[in-house]
Enzyme design. Structure first.
Site, short mmCIF file in Angstrom:
data_model
loop_
_atom_site.label_atom_id
_atom_site.label_comp_id
_atom_site.label_asym_id
_atom_site.label_seq_id
_atom_site.Cartn_x
_atom_site.Cartn_y
_atom_site.Cartn_z
N ARG A 129 -6.50 -6.60 20.02
CA ARG A 129 -6.59 -6.29 18.60
C ARG A 129 -6.63 -7.60 17.83
NH1 ARG A 129 -2.13 -2.89 15.30
NH2 ARG A 129 -0.94 -4.76 15.69
N THR A 143 -7.71 -8.60 11.31
CA THR A 143 -8.39 -7.37 10.87
C THR A 143 -7.79 -6.11 11.48
OG1 THR A 143 -9.92 -7.40 12.72
CG2 THR A 143 -10.57 -8.67 10.78
N ASP A 161 3.38 -9.06 24.86
CA ASP A 161 4.16 -10.31 24.92
C ASP A 161 5.52 -10.09 25.56
OD1 ASP A 161 2.18 -11.88 23.83
OD2 ASP A 161 2.92 -11.68 21.78
N ASP A 181 5.84 -6.75 19.99
CA ASP A 181 4.56 -6.87 20.69
C ASP A 181 4.79 -6.57 22.17
OD1 ASP A 181 2.32 -7.99 22.22
OD2 ASP A 181 1.63 -8.63 20.25
O1 LIG Z 1 -3.36 1.12 17.85
P1 LIG Z 1 -3.78 -0.29 17.64
O2 LIG Z 1 -3.63 -0.71 16.20
O3 LIG Z 1 -5.14 -0.58 18.16
O4 LIG Z 1 -2.72 -1.20 18.40
C1 LIG Z 1 -2.26 -0.92 19.67
C2 LIG Z 1 -2.77 -1.90 20.67
O5 LIG Z 1 -2.19 -3.20 20.43
C3 LIG Z 1 -1.58 -3.67 21.63
O6 LIG Z 1 -2.44 -4.41 22.39
P2 LIG Z 1 -2.82 -5.94 22.01
O7 LIG Z 1 -4.04 -5.98 21.16
O8 LIG Z 1 -1.61 -6.63 21.46
O9 LIG Z 1 -3.23 -6.54 23.39
P3 LIG Z 1 -2.29 -6.91 24.65
O10 LIG Z 1 -2.00 -5.63 25.32
O11 LIG Z 1 -3.12 -7.83 25.46
O12 LIG Z 1 -1.05 -7.58 24.12
C4 LIG Z 1 -1.19 -2.39 22.32
O13 LIG Z 1 -0.90 -2.57 23.67
C5 LIG Z 1 -2.34 -1.48 22.04
O14 LIG Z 1 -3.40 -1.61 22.97
O1 LIG Z 2 3.92 -2.59 17.20
C1 LIG Z 2 2.92 -2.90 17.86
C2 LIG Z 2 1.61 -2.62 17.44
C3 LIG Z 2 0.57 -2.98 18.23
N1 LIG Z 2 0.80 -3.62 19.39
C4 LIG Z 2 2.05 -3.90 19.82
O2 LIG Z 2 2.23 -4.48 20.90
N2 LIG Z 2 3.08 -3.54 19.04
MG LIG Z 3 -0.18 -7.51 22.41
#
Ligand SMILES: O=P(O)(O)OC[C@H]1O[C@H](OP(=O)(O)OP(=O)(O)O)[C@H](O)[C@@H]1O
Ligand SMILES: O=c1cc[nH]c(=O)[nH]1
Ligand SMILES: [Mg+2]
Length: 209
Positions: free
Chosen positions: A104, A108, A203, A200
């Site tokens: 994400r 944005t 992370d 997160d």
């Molecule tokens: O519903 P949304 O607003 O799309 O957000 C949720 C997404 O954000 C996080 O992933 P992230 O983009 O942080 O990637 P990661 O899993 O690599 O940390 C999470 O694991 C979801 O996939």
């Molecule tokens: O709260 C949140 C939203 C999106 N992605 C995450 O990992 N945590």
């Molecule tokens: Mg993430």
């Protein structure tokens, strides 16, 4: 409209509370996230169809039950979805695993797809999509789009924490996909994080912050 179900088994609620604590480290976060995923899969597979099968026990002939119907596949949305896969495979060890990479954009909040590798027969499987967080819903919607483009016909989305905004967005975009969460949280913050949430999840699982 797809169903939205909160799986509020006491063990699930208890374990989710453990990993909400910001002082829980990577090792425990990983272990407990997988434990919750395992409990959630136990709950959502209650409706799997069964068929009769003949078994010769040491005592003689009998007719018993075995799983019938379509085979399963687990689809983690990378990265954070990986933190639920082992838990699912504890209960369904023969399931195939398809990976879809999404991140994400922090500004944005729009999702970007960067990797897709699916079992060749996803059109014939029931897919369990896993991702700890359903925030705006953008990532899940794009992941489901990508799966449908590749022929997927039967999917459910399993998340640890959902925001009301994300549930609504997925239900509108993909009314054929049921959603299961361990909790429905209060709201999204201005920066797009779920409150109170888990922070997160990627992370916290991988120790990248
Ligand atoms: O519903 P949304 O607003 O799309 O957000 C949720 C997404 O954000 C996080 O992933 P992230 O983009 O942080 O990637 P990661 O899993 O690599 O940390 C999470 O694991 C979801 O996939
Ligand atoms: O709260 C949140 C939203 C999106 N992605 C995450 O990992 N945590
Ligand atoms: Mg993430």
């Amino acid at each position: 409209m797809g169903k939205f179900t909160v799986l509020n088994h006491p063990l699930i609620q208890h374990k989710l509370t453990i990993i909400r604590d910001k002082n829980v480290g990577t090792k425990e976060f990983r272990e407990v996230a997988n434990e919750i995923a395992e409990l959630m899969v136990y709950e959502i597979t209650r409706d799997l169809p069964l068929e009769d099968v003949e078994v010769e026990t040491p005592m003689g002939h009998s007719v018993q039950k075995q799983l019938a119907g379509k085979k399963l596949a687990v689809i983690p949305i990378l990265r954070a979805g990986l933190g639920m896969v082992d838990g699912v495979l504890e209960l369904i060890p023969a399931a195939k695993v398809g990976h879809i990479g999404m991140y994400r954009d922090e500004e944005t909040l729009k999702p970007h797809e960067y990797f897709v590798k699916m079992p060749t027969d996803i059109d014939q499987r029931d897919l369990i999509i896993v991702d700890p967080m359903l925030a705006t819903g953008g990532s899940a919607i794009m992941a489901i789009d990508a799966l449908k483009k590749r022929g997927a016909q039967s999917m459910r989305l399993v998340v640890l924490v959902a925001a009301p905004e994300g549930v609504k967005a997925v239900q509108e975009a993909h009314p054929d996909v049921d959603i299961y969460a361990a909790a429905l949280d209060d709201h999204l913050t201005e920066s797009g994080y779920i409150f109170p949430g888990l922070g997160d999840a990627g992370d916290r699982l991988f120790g990248t912050k």
